[in-house]
Design an enzyme around this catalytic site. Structure first.
Site, PDB file in Angstrom:
ATOM      1  N   LYS B 184       0.848  -1.179   0.000  1.00  0.00           N
ATOM      2  CA  LYS B 184       0.000   0.000   0.000  1.00  0.00           C
ATOM      3  C   LYS B 184       0.893   1.242   0.000  1.00  0.00           C
ATOM      4  O   LYS B 184       2.015   1.221   0.515  1.00  0.00           O
ATOM      5  CB  LYS B 184      -0.974  -0.008   1.186  1.00  0.00           C
ATOM      6  CG  LYS B 184      -0.400  -0.049   2.560  1.00  0.00           C
ATOM      7  CD  LYS B 184      -0.067   1.284   3.138  1.00  0.00           C
ATOM      8  CE  LYS B 184      -1.267   2.226   3.026  1.00  0.00           C
ATOM      9  NZ  LYS B 184      -0.814   3.605   3.361  1.00  0.00           N
ATOM     10  N   THR B 195       8.265   2.096   0.636  1.00  0.00           N
ATOM     11  CA  THR B 195       6.894   1.602   0.626  1.00  0.00           C
ATOM     12  C   THR B 195       6.098   2.521   1.519  1.00  0.00           C
ATOM     13  O   THR B 195       6.550   3.610   1.813  1.00  0.00           O
ATOM     14  CB  THR B 195       6.832   0.175   1.195  1.00  0.00           C
ATOM     15  OG1 THR B 195       5.462  -0.161   1.366  1.00  0.00           O
ATOM     16  CG2 THR B 195       7.539   0.012   2.498  1.00  0.00           C
ATOM     17  N   GLU B 282      -0.282   9.808  -4.816  1.00  0.00           N
ATOM     18  CA  GLU B 282      -1.427  10.695  -4.633  1.00  0.00           C
ATOM     19  C   GLU B 282      -1.523  11.691  -5.784  1.00  0.00           C
ATOM     20  O   GLU B 282      -0.614  12.465  -6.023  1.00  0.00           O
ATOM     21  CB  GLU B 282      -1.329  11.398  -3.282  1.00  0.00           C
ATOM     22  CG  GLU B 282      -1.606  10.411  -2.154  1.00  0.00           C
ATOM     23  CD  GLU B 282      -1.261  10.931  -0.771  1.00  0.00           C
ATOM     24  OE1 GLU B 282      -1.763  10.341   0.193  1.00  0.00           O
ATOM     25  OE2 GLU B 282      -0.494  11.894  -0.671  1.00  0.00           O
ATOM     26  N   ASN B 405      -3.757  16.139   0.045  1.00  0.00           N
ATOM     27  CA  ASN B 405      -2.972  16.334   1.260  1.00  0.00           C
ATOM     28  C   ASN B 405      -3.311  17.607   2.016  1.00  0.00           C
ATOM     29  O   ASN B 405      -2.841  17.818   3.124  1.00  0.00           O
ATOM     30  CB  ASN B 405      -1.484  16.294   0.919  1.00  0.00           C
ATOM     31  CG  ASN B 405      -1.063  14.873   0.644  1.00  0.00           C
ATOM     32  OD1 ASN B 405      -1.147  14.041   1.522  1.00  0.00           O
ATOM     33  ND2 ASN B 405      -0.673  14.597  -0.583  1.00  0.00           N
TER      34      ASN B 405
END
Lengths: 410, 410
Positions: B184, B195, B282, B405
């Site tokens: 993820k 990661t 993102e 964000n």
């Protein structure tokens, strides 16, 4: 140029006094921009001394190479700056352009080419033809006048939304001397150097090696303590000229105690300009001051402060008016400097949000949220290990930054 | 979670085979998210060996501390992962949570607490109560089954827009073994570790020290070669479990030549997962591969590549489909590594835009513009000094990154 002026632009702009020994003229050369000035000539009287600091990029622009070569002489008679094209990564053509510009400026002013200083800002990698503006220098030298500092600041802008000027007066060794400065940003702002371009002049009489010592130390806590996006320009240039016309007895020793007030005033001018650059950071809506205390030493404190200041997650949180102190923890942790999670304390303005390794139980979400709506955000992290401290300045990261930089070249 | 799936999501997802010796179950614990799973239990048969690499943050999360302490034993019986809360910077409460979770998991599975591994992802600084999910572990242990890898990948997501899985099969020392992995992202992705969370399991019989050697070397060119935003999480965790059920003769020497195919397959799984993380960065709309060649050595090449990959100006240019190679020059220059402006060459895909210190005269703006509209952008910089080379992967920087964000916590 951006369509609208930054909301963080200064509410008032100082009147910039003329400096004895400095003449300024600007022109519309049409290098890239239309209907605005893009060429600046500053002419200095004979005897003017000079100091400079430059980008640490391994790929500096041709004008940076040119200035570095001339700095050794310590003397300056003219500064030529263009906006719209950085003359960076332009190979032999770029060197030919600086050589030709230097000669044309020397002819216009009546001096040697090694007393000329050059700076270019704008697009990287496009050849810049000296003939597009070199023929204007003779006329500019004739019309140069003392007080045109605001015009000078406007001519060197690229994506800046307002011109940046600062001035101070101070007593020095029997005379009142003036320090005037201009700067331009607004992206690719990071140490070291963190301007893109800034030019400061004084009528004080100060020897070139002393100027260099003053500039190199003052830059550490001013231009080298601001960052917009962590990207370092190939063109960063800060030059300090001293015409010696104010009448003070010339200072020749960097340790001379008479220099203290001058040193402080120079520091104020540089700090003023550096923070103006941050407040005009591309897309900026908030100024952020990061203070780190309790680090193992000052150098470590500054590295931690810059890690916080350059964190996209911290910067976007401030843009979103979110006191996301967890991201400050993250940025402290990734700095690679000594830190102890369980001693960390973090403040947003007067509000302590975390201490001793966890959320402060007394912290008020409501009060902190109200604080985050302001346009100046102060973040402090205490590392809890030693006495090291540092302050740096940055701005938030907004959608406008992405928009400005997503289609700058086209 | 984002409302819409990344346009860079895989077009097809592999069927994940069950792994002998691994049971998987997930649950909706409601830690932060509603109407989705947020708790994962993996149960491993007795004899399972384990290796791990973790964030280099100086402020690691409590679960990272917990895993590091247990890794020395080399044995694993269960993995518990929650999303929605990172249990990071939670002080004594955080340590109490990992201790309690470890005990509850040990009771559920019937093992010692030092055979439990934990990971948490989500908001930093909010206390995580083990009682919110610990009571579910007993039931999950009973219902755990072999093939639920896709469900596992979904349960650990935060701002990810798609679950990330990868699988390979390979011959090893007399048996066919399988390697399955999940990961993820999707913000705070930068070396080292890059990661946020990734868990890989195999039915191969491989001794823990060998697993550790394989993992530590493979991670350098995979998870430690991807970056989304240069921010390093406090929680980065990559664990590799080997159940030993496949029937191969156990490998006990990291230099054993029989390992080569297994090493390659493991590298492929890690690379596949790492690039999936980048492609789900993102706000990402484009995957960017940066290749640096001709650097003074491989380490220098990687630092230059990461300087390019982390440059906001490069990333916004790609977002704007602008082949702004001047910003690549800037990023090479600021890396602090040996470089010679006049030897640099830069390609966007097959198009060489610059060589020997200036713009390539043969470069076609039209062809390059067409290339920039693709969803995979390859940038290559040849430094022209030596044989050092590296490849890293990142994504573009878009307004959506800022939006995601700017209001993640609230």
């Amino acid at each position: 140029m951006s369509a609208s002026v930054s909301p963080l632009a200064p509410k008032s702009v100082p009147a910039m006094p003329a400096l004895d020994g400095v003449g300024i003229a600007t022109a519309q050369a049409g290098i890239k921009y239309k209907n605005r000035t893009d060429l600046l000539l500053m002419v200095f009287d004979e005897g003017t001394e000079v100091a400079g600091v430059f980008t640490r990029s391994k790929c500096p622009s041709a004008p940076v190479d040119f200035c570095r070569a001339n700095l050794g002489g310590g003397r300056a008679r003219a500064l030529v700056v263009n906006s719209g094209n950085a003359n960076a990564f332009t190979g032999k053509k770029g060197r030919e352009t600086t050589r030709a510009t230097g000669e044309m400026a020397a002819q216009a002013v009546g001096c040697s080419a090694d007393e000329i200083f050059l700076a270019s800002t704008g697009v990287i990698g496009e050849p810049l033809d000296a003939n597009k503006f070199g023929h204007l220098l003779g006329g500019l030298a004739k019309e140069a006048k003392g007080g045109a500092w605001a015009e000078a600041a406007a001519a060197i802008m690229t994506t800046d939304t307002y011109p940046k000027v600062a001035t101070r007066q101070v007593a020095l060794n029997g005379a009142t001397v003036t320090i005037n400065g201009i700067a331009k940003g607004a992206g690719m702002i990071a140490p070291d150097m963190a301007t893109m371009l800034s030019f400061v002049a004084t009528d004080a009489a100060v020897a070139a090696p002393v100027l260099q010592a003053l500039l190199s130390s003052s830059v550490e806590t001013t231009f080298n303590a601001v960052t917009v996006d962590s990207d370092t320009s190939t063109s960063d240039t800060l030059l300090l000229f001293a015409t010696g016309k104010a009448g003070n007895a010339r200072i020749t020793d960097a340790g001379d105690p008479k220099l203290e007030a001058f040193r402080a005033a120079l520091g104020e001018v540089l700090h003023d300009l550096a923070v103006q650059v941050v407040r005009d950071g591309e897309g900026a809506r908030k100024e952020i001051e990061i203070e780190v205390t309790g680090a193992s030493d000052d150098r470590s404190a500054k590295r931690i402060a810059l890690s916080i200041a350059n964190s996209p997650l911290v910067k976007t949180a401030v843009a979103g008016e979110d006191a996301n102190w967890g991201r400050v923890v993250m940025a402290v942790g990734k700095a690679g400097e000594p830190a102890d999670r369980d001693r960390l304390a973090i403040w947003f303005g007067p509000h302590r949000l975390a201490h001793e390794g966890e959320r402060d139980p007394d912290y008020s979400e409501e009060a902190t949220s109200a604080y985050m709506k302001g346009e100046q955000i102060r973040i402090r992290a205490d590392i809890g290990l030693g006495e090291g401290k540092a302050r740096v300045w940055t701005c938030d990261l907004t959608k406008e930054y992405v928009a400005i930089n997503g289609d700058y070249r086209s």
